[in-house]
Design a protein around this motif. Structure first.
Motif, short mmCIF file in Angstrom:
data_model
loop_
_atom_site.label_atom_id
_atom_site.label_comp_id
_atom_site.label_asym_id
_atom_site.label_seq_id
_atom_site.Cartn_x
_atom_site.Cartn_y
_atom_site.Cartn_z
N GLY A 1 53.92 77.90 46.66
CA GLY A 1 55.05 78.17 48.27
C GLY A 1 54.15 78.96 49.02
N GLN A 2 54.11 80.05 48.29
CA GLN A 2 53.59 81.06 49.22
C GLN A 2 52.43 81.20 50.04
OE1 GLN A 2 55.58 84.58 47.75
NE2 GLN A 2 53.78 85.90 49.61
N LEU A 3 51.81 80.95 48.18
CA LEU A 3 49.81 80.74 48.69
C LEU A 3 50.20 79.49 49.47
CD1 LEU A 3 48.84 83.16 45.40
CD2 LEU A 3 49.37 83.92 47.97
N GLY A 4 50.75 78.39 49.27
CA GLY A 4 50.38 77.26 49.70
C GLY A 4 49.28 77.09 48.86
N MET A 5 49.24 76.97 47.70
CA MET A 5 48.37 76.50 46.52
C MET A 5 48.14 74.46 46.10
SD MET A 5 47.04 79.47 44.01
CE MET A 5 45.66 78.40 42.98
N ASP A 6 48.09 73.64 46.49
CA ASP A 6 48.23 71.70 46.33
C ASP A 6 48.32 72.33 44.32
OD1 ASP A 6 47.59 69.56 47.37
OD2 ASP A 6 47.52 69.51 45.54
N CYS A 7 48.78 71.39 44.33
CA CYS A 7 49.88 71.65 42.89
C CYS A 7 48.00 70.77 41.94
CB CYS A 7 50.69 69.90 42.47
SG CYS A 7 51.73 70.23 43.61
N ARG A 8 47.22 70.12 42.85
CA ARG A 8 45.67 69.68 42.36
C ARG A 8 45.33 70.70 41.78
NH1 ARG A 8 45.82 64.38 45.85
NH2 ARG A 8 46.21 66.21 47.58
N TYR A 9 44.96 72.06 42.16
CA TYR A 9 44.49 73.13 41.94
C TYR A 9 44.57 73.18 40.24
CZ TYR A 9 41.79 77.67 42.09
OH TYR A 9 40.80 78.60 41.75
N CYS A 10 45.65 73.17 40.43
CA CYS A 10 45.70 73.21 38.72
C CYS A 10 46.64 72.02 37.54
CB CYS A 10 46.43 74.33 38.41
SG CYS A 10 46.86 76.64 38.86
N HIS A 11 47.07 71.00 38.15
CA HIS A 11 47.23 70.28 37.40
C HIS A 11 46.00 69.07 38.04
CE1 HIS A 11 50.63 72.15 36.35
NE2 HIS A 11 51.06 72.33 37.13
N SER A 12 45.18 69.59 37.77
CA SER A 12 44.12 68.61 38.06
C SER A 12 43.50 66.98 37.15
CB SER A 12 42.01 69.73 38.57
OG SER A 12 42.22 70.12 36.97
N ASN A 13 44.37 66.97 36.59
CA ASN A 13 44.11 65.75 36.04
C ASN A 13 45.45 64.31 36.23
OD1 ASN A 13 41.88 66.62 34.58
ND2 ASN A 13 43.16 65.96 32.32
N VAL A 14 45.81 65.01 37.20
CA VAL A 14 47.08 64.25 37.56
C VAL A 14 47.11 63.18 37.87
CG1 VAL A 14 47.79 65.70 39.62
CG2 VAL A 14 49.97 64.45 37.68
N GLU A 15 46.05 62.72 38.79
CA GLU A 15 45.74 61.41 39.85
C GLU A 15 44.91 60.99 38.28
OE1 GLU A 15 43.74 64.07 43.27
OE2 GLU A 15 44.62 62.54 44.32
N GLU A 16 44.38 61.08 37.80
CA GLU A 16 43.44 60.31 36.96
C GLU A 16 44.01 60.05 35.69
OE1 GLU A 16 41.42 63.42 38.59
OE2 GLU A 16 40.96 61.71 40.01
N SER A 17 45.00 60.67 35.28
CA SER A 17 45.34 60.61 33.18
C SER A 17 46.98 60.62 33.50
CB SER A 17 44.71 62.38 33.21
OG SER A 17 45.45 61.91 31.73
N SER A 18 47.54 60.02 32.48
CA SER A 18 48.73 59.46 32.11
C SER A 18 49.12 61.14 32.26
CB SER A 18 48.31 58.73 30.97
OG SER A 18 48.33 59.84 29.63
N HIS A 19 48.34 62.15 31.76
CA HIS A 19 48.78 63.62 31.24
C HIS A 19 48.53 64.26 32.67
CE1 HIS A 19 48.75 67.20 28.90
NE2 HIS A 19 49.84 67.08 29.06
N SER A 20 49.38 65.15 32.76
CA SER A 20 49.35 65.62 33.80
C SER A 20 48.99 67.79 33.13
CB SER A 20 50.54 66.27 34.48
OG SER A 20 50.51 67.20 35.51
N ASN A 21 47.97 67.92 33.31
CA ASN A 21 47.35 69.31 31.90
C ASN A 21 47.91 70.50 33.12
OD1 ASN A 21 45.84 68.40 34.95
ND2 ASN A 21 44.36 70.08 33.77
N ILE A 22 48.31 71.42 32.31
CA ILE A 22 48.58 72.69 31.97
C ILE A 22 47.16 73.44 32.53
CG2 ILE A 22 49.44 74.69 31.08
CD1 ILE A 22 51.60 72.14 31.93
N PRO A 23 46.90 73.91 33.39
CA PRO A 23 45.53 74.89 33.43
C PRO A 23 45.12 75.28 32.45
CG PRO A 23 47.14 76.08 34.70
CD PRO A 23 47.82 74.06 34.64
N ASN A 24 43.42 75.59 32.22
CA ASN A 24 43.35 76.44 31.10
C ASN A 24 43.17 77.59 31.93
OD1 ASN A 24 41.30 76.15 32.67
ND2 ASN A 24 39.72 74.78 31.45
#
Lengths: 200, 252
Positions: B59-82
């Protein structure tokens, strides 16, 4: 009969209070009403597994093999075939300049680069690349590199690619989150930002 | 023969029936109300090992979800970031690197910290479909369905909680009528987006980029007002979207 209904009513009230409205916050794992086949004994993404000795569900590839469709390892020593410049940004021990043959610089690549840049880089380097992203203000040891600086503009493409891959100074490596193609796309987009800044 | 049974006993069967009816209604009401994912799951908010705050980061820092959940577009699974992803900003010399809230992160990453284990952080999974149902993130995210439809306004949550039931009925509601939920792909991770944010001219310019026609042509034949239904109907048609409704699509 009257007593019966009174008691029934009391039970109903107690149940209603006990159950509470839908959507209330709670921290205990939810109840699965019919748990049949809900949890099957199989490997799942990012889940532990008691089948393997190390307890991890995710497996490493067998030594000396590469799964189909995966990026090749990073250094030439690891796997000395294919277009190593594409994978490393290096020619031998030196940073290469220019885009590798496998990457065609067109509008599609730049749009992709812009999107990826805005996802992974803007937080620190800022939308325009000036090193003034939202997060850069919070860092204990400033400053974040200004990508529009002539010093950075003068770096060869291979070094920018290498820096995204491995990180530099306080910047962490992004080889885990950003695949090779996207790293080249970001490199190309950074060139666009620098060009736009130089033109001003 | 005198009266063996007292007179009130004549009403006993009726009373028993009424009583059973009352108890039955109560049981049905309880089951109807609470044996559904709307009750059992919505609001689930487990304690996480690190009090990670989406309303701050996304929200505040405005980071894109995909910065952390980076597989969500390619994979069936949306990863939790390591842990490395957090370390990019919370490593030594960076942001709040010695905050007590991040002790678990340092145990995972920092070889010099006390209690270093190198173990992954054990985040507790909140949204979980049963193993007999197949779900695929990339099939939705690349077809104009935003995270907000299935996860709620994560960018405003200090602690992520289960907001939508994610039951079979919920999935099918949208599969039968996707028009009201589709949006341009660029806006998937912009959870605050609404169709009203689209300016009419902008909308047709966007469409013109995606179709062969010019913006003016589209404007002449397109709907007067840009609302979610008009946009959704258009996108459904343009992208040929047909969410599956047969059992084998999800129970494969």
């Amino acid at each position: 009969m009257r007593w019966f209904f009174l008691i029934l009513f009391a039970i109903a009230v107690m149940l209603a209070v006990g159950i509470g409205p839908r959507g209330e916050k709670f921290t205990k794992p939810p109840l699965y009403v019919f748990p049949d086949m809900d949890w099957q004994y199989k490997l799942k993404f990012q889940k532990p597994s008691d089948f393997f000795a190390d307890g991890q569900g995710a497996r490493r590839p067998v030594d000396g093999t590469i799964p189909l469709g995966y990026d090749l390892p990073l250094t030439e020593d690891d796997f000395p075939v294919g277009d190593t410049y594409y994978r490393t940004g290096l020619f031998g021990d030196f940073y290469g300049d220019g885009m590798p043959d496998a990457v065609a610089v067109d509008e599609k690549l730049l749009m992709r680069g812009k999107e990826r840049y805005q996802i992974y880089c803007t937080a620190c380097h800022g939308t325009s690349g000036n090193g003034q992203g939202v997060v850069s203000k919070y860092w204990q040891i400033p400053p974040t590199a200004n990508l529009l600086d002539p010093r950075v503009a003068g770096l060869p493409d291979g070094q920018i690619f290498w820096t995204i891959t491995h990180g530099k100074g306080l910047m962490g490596p992004y080889n885990g989150a950003v695949p090779i193609e996207d790293r080249w796309a970001i490199t190309a987009y950074v060139r666009v930002l620098q060009g736009a800044a130089a033109a001003k | 023969m005198g009266n063996i049974f007292p007179r009130w006993l004549n009403f006993l069967p009726l009373q028993v029936l009424i009583a059973l009816g009352g108890v039955g209604t109560l049981i049905v009401a309880v089951i109807w109300y609470s044996f559904t994912p709307k009750y059992t799951r919505v609001g689930y908010e487990p304690q996480q090992p690190i009090p990670f705050d989406h309303s701050l980061h996304a929200g505040q820092l405005g980071m894109d979800c995909r910065y952390c959940h980076s597989n969500v577009e390619e994979s069936s699974h949306s990863n939790i970031p390591n842990a490395q992803v957090c370390w990019n900003c919370h490593g030594p010399g960076k942001v709040k690197s010695d905050s007590p809230k991040l002790a678990v992160l340092r145990q995972a990453m920092d070889t010099n910290s006390d209690g270093y284990t190198g173990e992954p952080i054990r985040w507790v999974q909140i949204h979980e479909t049963p193993d007999y149902a197949y779900f695929n993130h990339s099939a939705h995210v690349n077809r104009g369905v935003s995270c907000v439809e299935c996860h709620g306004k994560v960018n405003e949550m200090a602690v992520v909680s289960h907001q939508k039931p994610l039951s079979m009925g919920f999935c099918l509601d949208c599969h039968r009528n996707p028009e009201s939920r589709l949006r341009p792909i660029d806006e998937i991770t912009n959870l605050d987006w609404t169709a009203h944010d689209l300016d009419r001219d902008e909308f047709y310019a966007y469409l013109a980029g995606k179709t062969g026609k010019s913006a003016d042509e589209l404007k002449a034949e397109g709907p007067e007002k840009i609302d979610q239904e008009a946009l959704g109907a258009y996108l459904k048609d343009a992208w040929n979207i047909h969410p599956p409704q047969d059992c084998a699509a999800c129970h494969r």
